[in-house]
Write a protein that holds these residues in place. Structure first.
Motif, mmCIF file in Angstrom:
data_model
loop_
_atom_site.group_PDB
_atom_site.id
_atom_site.type_symbol
_atom_site.label_atom_id
_atom_site.label_comp_id
_atom_site.label_asym_id
_atom_site.label_seq_id
_atom_site.Cartn_x
_atom_site.Cartn_y
_atom_site.Cartn_z
ATOM 1 N N SER A 6 4.030 -25.789 32.603
ATOM 2 C CA SER A 6 2.911 -26.697 32.798
ATOM 3 C C SER A 6 3.425 -28.115 33.032
ATOM 4 N N ASP A 8 1.706 -32.087 33.990
ATOM 5 C CA ASP A 8 0.529 -32.911 34.240
ATOM 6 C C ASP A 8 0.993 -34.336 34.511
ATOM 7 N N HIS A 30 0.402 -24.219 35.564
ATOM 8 C CA HIS A 30 -0.542 -25.326 35.651
ATOM 9 C C HIS A 30 0.200 -26.563 36.152
ATOM 10 N N ASN A 32 -0.842 -30.579 37.642
ATOM 11 C CA ASN A 32 -1.874 -31.555 37.967
ATOM 12 C C ASN A 32 -1.200 -32.813 38.493
ATOM 13 N N LEU A 51 -2.163 -22.540 43.322
ATOM 14 C CA LEU A 51 -2.861 -23.478 42.450
ATOM 15 C C LEU A 51 -4.167 -23.925 43.088
ATOM 16 N N CYS A 55 -5.853 -29.750 41.856
ATOM 17 C CA CYS A 55 -4.575 -30.224 41.297
ATOM 18 C C CYS A 55 -3.962 -31.315 42.158
#
Length: 143
Positions: A6, A8, A30, A32, A51, A55
């Motif tokens: 992940s 972000d 994930h 972002n 994805l 994102c």
């Protein structure tokens, strides 16, 4: 880093392109990157294309999962001369010349002295004789 799951980086004022190395993150579930100043094409990989397009929202990106880049994309600079592959051809030409020159120089640095000097020829043949004697014993031992 390849096993990261992940990331972000949303709203961090990042700029530039998404690095091509991001496409090798095979465990990424994930990501972002929204609300930054990223530009260019999203690197091709099954992981990044799977994805959600949210994102990448708030950036100036194109490519899957966003709408594909068009031929008139201002993000991709066009060649004003229309010579798309001129640099690539030049690199290939220089590569071929350097390989040929390296072969010729390397070959004659080894063969030249053997042709000119009788003593070197005899030493080299003596070396090969001894080497083959040792190698022949090695081969007979295992076969």
């Amino acid at each position: 880093m390849k096993s990261i799951e992940s990331l972000d980086f949303s709203a961090n004022q990042l700029s530039g392109e998404i690095p091509q190395s991001m496409s090798s993150l095979s465990f990424l579930n994930h990501l972002n990157l929204s609300n930054n100043h990223l530009t260019g094409k999203i690197p091709s990989s099954t992981q990044l294309q799977s994805l959600d397009s949210s994102c990448f929202a708030g950036n100036n990106l194109c490519g899957a999962p966003l709408p594909n880049c068009t031929g008139n994309n201002p993000l991709v600079p066009e060649d004003p001369n229309g010579n798309g592959n001129e640099d690539e051809d030049e690199v290939d030409w220089l590569l071929y010349v350097s390989v040929a020159l390296g072969f010729v120089v390397g070959f004659w640095c080894f063969i030249g002295p053997l042709l000119v000097s009788r003593r070197w020829r005899y030493k080299y043949c003596h070396f090969l004789d001894g080497f083959m004697d040792e190698f022949g014993c090695f081969v007979r031992r295992y076969y």
